[in-house]
Design a protein around this motif. Structure first.
Motif, PDB file in Angstrom:
ATOM      1  N   HIS A  53     -27.643  25.332 -32.879  1.00  0.00           N
ATOM      2  CA  HIS A  53     -27.647  24.014 -32.256  1.00  0.00           C
ATOM      3  C   HIS A  53     -27.326  22.953 -33.300  1.00  0.00           C
ATOM      4  CE1 HIS A  53     -30.217  26.637 -29.833  1.00  0.00           C
ATOM      5  NE2 HIS A  53     -30.003  25.840 -28.805  1.00  0.00           N
ATOM      6  N   TYR A  54     -26.837  21.824 -32.810  1.00  0.00           N
ATOM      7  CA  TYR A  54     -26.534  20.689 -33.677  1.00  0.00           C
ATOM      8  C   TYR A  54     -27.158  19.435 -33.089  1.00  0.00           C
ATOM      9  CZ  TYR A  54     -22.790  23.670 -35.594  1.00  0.00           C
ATOM     10  OH  TYR A  54     -22.092  24.698 -36.160  1.00  0.00           O
ATOM     11  N   LEU A  55     -27.785  18.634 -33.947  1.00  0.00           N
ATOM     12  CA  LEU A  55     -28.297  17.329 -33.534  1.00  0.00           C
ATOM     13  C   LEU A  55     -27.512  16.281 -34.305  1.00  0.00           C
ATOM     14  CD1 LEU A  55     -30.389  15.764 -31.844  1.00  0.00           C
ATOM     15  CD2 LEU A  55     -31.916  15.848 -33.829  1.00  0.00           C
ATOM     16  N   PHE A  56     -26.574  15.623 -33.613  1.00  0.00           N
ATOM     17  CA  PHE A  56     -25.737  14.597 -34.232  1.00  0.00           C
ATOM     18  C   PHE A  56     -26.466  13.259 -34.205  1.00  0.00           C
ATOM     19  CE2 PHE A  56     -22.811  17.798 -32.501  1.00  0.00           C
ATOM     20  CZ  PHE A  56     -22.131  18.141 -33.658  1.00  0.00           C
ATOM     21  N   LYS A  57     -26.465  12.576 -35.334  1.00  0.00           N
ATOM     22  CA  LYS A  57     -27.278  11.375 -35.479  1.00  0.00           C
ATOM     23  C   LYS A  57     -26.423  10.152 -35.785  1.00  0.00           C
ATOM     24  CE  LYS A  57     -31.084  14.190 -37.247  1.00  0.00           C
ATOM     25  NZ  LYS A  57     -32.114  14.350 -38.301  1.00  0.00           N
ATOM     26  N   PRO A  58     -26.716   9.026 -35.129  1.00  0.00           N
ATOM     27  CA  PRO A  58     -25.980   7.790 -35.417  1.00  0.00           C
ATOM     28  C   PRO A  58     -26.416   7.204 -36.758  1.00  0.00           C
ATOM     29  CG  PRO A  58     -27.741   7.363 -33.856  1.00  0.00           C
ATOM     30  CD  PRO A  58     -27.720   8.855 -34.065  1.00  0.00           C
ATOM     31  N   GLU A  59     -25.655   6.246 -37.234  1.00  0.00           N
ATOM     32  CA  GLU A  59     -25.979   5.620 -38.513  1.00  0.00           C
ATOM     33  C   GLU A  59     -27.227   4.753 -38.414  1.00  0.00           C
ATOM     34  OE1 GLU A  59     -24.571   6.229 -41.367  1.00  0.00           O
ATOM     35  OE2 GLU A  59     -23.022   7.543 -40.545  1.00  0.00           O
ATOM     36  N   MET A  95     -26.488  19.451 -29.120  1.00  0.00           N
ATOM     37  CA  MET A  95     -25.576  20.403 -28.485  1.00  0.00           C
ATOM     38  C   MET A  95     -25.898  21.814 -28.963  1.00  0.00           C
ATOM     39  SD  MET A  95     -21.916  18.352 -28.716  1.00  0.00           S
ATOM     40  CE  MET A  95     -21.154  19.337 -27.428  1.00  0.00           C
ATOM     41  N   MET A  96     -25.530  22.797 -28.153  1.00  0.00           N
ATOM     42  CA  MET A  96     -25.731  24.185 -28.573  1.00  0.00           C
ATOM     43  C   MET A  96     -24.436  24.963 -28.430  1.00  0.00           C
ATOM     44  SD  MET A  96     -27.874  26.181 -25.589  1.00  0.00           S
ATOM     45  CE  MET A  96     -27.069  26.718 -24.060  1.00  0.00           C
ATOM     46  N   ASP A  97     -24.221  25.878 -29.378  1.00  0.00           N
ATOM     47  CA  ASP A  97     -23.101  26.799 -29.258  1.00  0.00           C
ATOM     48  C   ASP A  97     -23.501  27.902 -28.295  1.00  0.00           C
ATOM     49  OD1 ASP A  97     -20.746  26.154 -30.640  1.00  0.00           O
ATOM     50  OD2 ASP A  97     -21.656  26.606 -32.575  1.00  0.00           O
ATOM     51  N   TYR A  98     -22.697  28.110 -27.272  1.00  0.00           N
ATOM     52  CA  TYR A  98     -22.990  29.191 -26.333  1.00  0.00           C
ATOM     53  C   TYR A  98     -22.924  30.531 -27.056  1.00  0.00           C
ATOM     54  CZ  TYR A  98     -22.039  25.493 -22.923  1.00  0.00           C
ATOM     55  OH  TYR A  98     -22.052  24.321 -22.202  1.00  0.00           O
ATOM     56  N   ARG A  99     -23.590  31.501 -26.499  1.00  0.00           N
ATOM     57  CA  ARG A  99     -23.606  32.849 -27.080  1.00  0.00           C
ATOM     58  C   ARG A  99     -22.184  33.343 -27.373  1.00  0.00           C
ATOM     59  NH1 ARG A  99     -27.970  36.400 -25.649  1.00  0.00           N
ATOM     60  NH2 ARG A  99     -29.829  35.146 -25.262  1.00  0.00           N
ATOM     61  N   GLY A 100     -22.024  33.879 -28.577  1.00  0.00           N
ATOM     62  CA  GLY A 100     -20.723  34.412 -28.960  1.00  0.00           C
ATOM     63  C   GLY A 100     -19.766  33.373 -29.512  1.00  0.00           C
ATOM     64  N   PHE A 101     -20.176  32.113 -29.533  1.00  0.00           N
ATOM     65  CA  PHE A 101     -19.345  31.033 -30.064  1.00  0.00           C
ATOM     66  C   PHE A 101     -19.955  30.515 -31.363  1.00  0.00           C
ATOM     67  CE2 PHE A 101     -18.042  31.222 -25.717  1.00  0.00           C
ATOM     68  CZ  PHE A 101     -16.715  30.813 -25.695  1.00  0.00           C
ATOM     69  N   GLY A 102     -19.111  30.102 -32.303  1.00  0.00           N
ATOM     70  CA  GLY A 102     -19.618  29.587 -33.564  1.00  0.00           C
ATOM     71  C   GLY A 102     -20.513  30.614 -34.237  1.00  0.00           C
ATOM     72  N   ASP A 103     -21.715  30.178 -34.643  1.00  0.00           N
ATOM     73  CA  ASP A 103     -22.655  31.077 -35.305  1.00  0.00           C
ATOM     74  C   ASP A 103     -23.706  31.633 -34.356  1.00  0.00           C
ATOM     75  OD1 ASP A 103     -21.454  30.769 -37.820  1.00  0.00           O
ATOM     76  OD2 ASP A 103     -22.585  28.931 -38.216  1.00  0.00           O
ATOM     77  N   ALA A 117     -30.479  27.353 -22.571  1.00  0.00           N
ATOM     78  CA  ALA A 117     -30.512  25.902 -22.374  1.00  0.00           C
ATOM     79  C   ALA A 117     -31.931  25.424 -22.085  1.00  0.00           C
ATOM     80  CB  ALA A 117     -29.579  25.510 -21.231  1.00  0.00           C
ATOM     81  N   SER A 118     -32.662  26.160 -21.271  1.00  0.00           N
ATOM     82  CA  SER A 118     -34.056  25.801 -20.979  1.00  0.00           C
ATOM     83  C   SER A 118     -34.899  25.862 -22.241  1.00  0.00           C
ATOM     84  CB  SER A 118     -34.631  26.743 -19.918  1.00  0.00           C
ATOM     85  OG  SER A 118     -34.035  26.527 -18.659  1.00  0.00           O
ATOM     86  N   ASN A 119     -34.696  26.908 -23.023  1.00  0.00           N
ATOM     87  CA  ASN A 119     -35.423  27.067 -24.282  1.00  0.00           C
ATOM     88  C   ASN A 119     -35.123  25.910 -25.231  1.00  0.00           C
ATOM     89  OD1 ASN A 119     -37.007  28.501 -26.259  1.00  0.00           O
ATOM     90  ND2 ASN A 119     -35.101  29.179 -27.208  1.00  0.00           N
ATOM     91  N   ALA A 120     -33.849  25.532 -25.306  1.00  0.00           N
ATOM     92  CA  ALA A 120     -33.436  24.455 -26.202  1.00  0.00           C
ATOM     93  C   ALA A 120     -34.000  23.100 -25.758  1.00  0.00           C
ATOM     94  CB  ALA A 120     -31.915  24.392 -26.280  1.00  0.00           C
ATOM     95  N   LEU A 121     -34.017  22.853 -24.445  1.00  0.00           N
ATOM     96  CA  LEU A 121     -34.556  21.590 -23.942  1.00  0.00           C
ATOM     97  C   LEU A 121     -36.048  21.471 -24.262  1.00  0.00           C
ATOM     98  CD1 LEU A 121     -34.196  18.954 -22.340  1.00  0.00           C
ATOM     99  CD2 LEU A 121     -34.723  20.260 -20.261  1.00  0.00           C
TER     100      LEU A 121
END
Length: 271
Positions: A53-59, A95-103, A117-121
């Motif tokens: 997962h990625y957490l993108f942060k504003p300045e 955001m999360m990379d779906y299974r088999g995508f990215g890492d 998705a439920s787990n991530a939320l």
């Protein structure tokens, strides 16, 4: 004619066991290098798979958090340019990379992705930098299915829902993308873990449905069906342009719509 049709039917039957593969094409595009400020997070799924997962942060200090679900054909790092206007406007985007995508480990499957998705939320709303601010869920194309699912399953954790270019159900989209002669067969053969057009009727949070009227991948009438099925405070925003290109083509108008939705949302102190 009969022989050819039989071969086609047999092929469809064989592919039924891997129906998810239709929605998760392999992404061979190179990774985008500039993805701004982010925190990388790895969560363990119920079957032991590690999901990235990625957490993108504003300045600046963020005003709300958006859990964004991308389309099924790419990694998160290749989707950053789409959600960048949200980050620039002060939203923290998860955001999360779906299974088999990215890492992310495992193989993409509709039911497993929904569980991820439920787990991530659940993880996300438990963070100290998220729990005291509104949480919105955004889904684009296939991601709209996942967004509707988690908003339905966890409405107490979500303050507003946004979909763009999403379809009414997996079978509807598969049928739409197939020759007309086999569409009834596709709907009869394939099963799906959930149907977005049904789930959306039970969601009680404010929602924004965005769709291009000349979308060639997901027809606009599916957005109209989702809108008609929804019973909460809702808005259908008809745009023009390519499939899920609203944030790229109309960033200022899009942000204005999201900010308006944020004003409608009610942050739940009990979270």
């Amino acid at each position: 004619m009969t022989k050819n049709f039989s071969v086609l039917v047999f092929s469809l039957l064989l592919s039924g066991c891997s129906f998810s593969g239709i929605f998760f094409p392999i992404d061979n595009r190179p990774d985008e290098q500039n993805i701004g400020r982010f925190e990388a997070i790895s969560l363990t799924a119920s079957d032991g798979a590690k999901i990235k997962h990625y957490l993108f942060k504003p300045e600046t200090e963020h005003k709300a958090t958006i859990f964004a679900f991308q389309g099924s054909g790419s990694k998160v790092v290749n989707w950053y340019k789409v959600i960048k206007p949200l980050v620039d406007d002060g939203y923290q985007v998860f955001m999360m990379d779906y299974r088999g995508f990215g890492d992310s480990q495992g193989t993409a499957d509709h039911s497993l992705v929904a569980q991820d998705a439920s787990n991530a939320l659940t993880y996300l709303v438990g963070r100290s930098d998220v729990s005291n601010r509104p949480v919105l869920v955004l889904g684009q194309s296939y991601g709209g299915q996942v967004a509707i699912y988690v908003a339905h399953q966890h409405s107490e954790l979500v303050d507003a829902l946004i979909t763009e270019g999403t379809f009414t159900s997996f079978s509807d989209e598969a049928a739409y993308s197939s020759p007309w002669i086999v569409r009834p067969l596709i709907r009869a053969i394939f099963t799906e873990p959930y149907i977005a057009a049904d789930l959306i009727s039970d969601i009680e949070i404010p929602m924004l449905i965005v769709h291009s009227s000349n979308d060639k991948i997901v027809p606009f009438h599916m957005a109209q069906t989702l809108y008609a099925s929804a019973n909460s405070e809702k808005q259908l925003w008809e745009i023009r342009g390519k499939h899920v290109a609203g944030l790229i083509d109309l960033p200022q108008e899009y942000i204005s719509k999201v900010n308006g939705l944020l004003l409608l949302s009610h942050h739940k102190a009990s979270r």
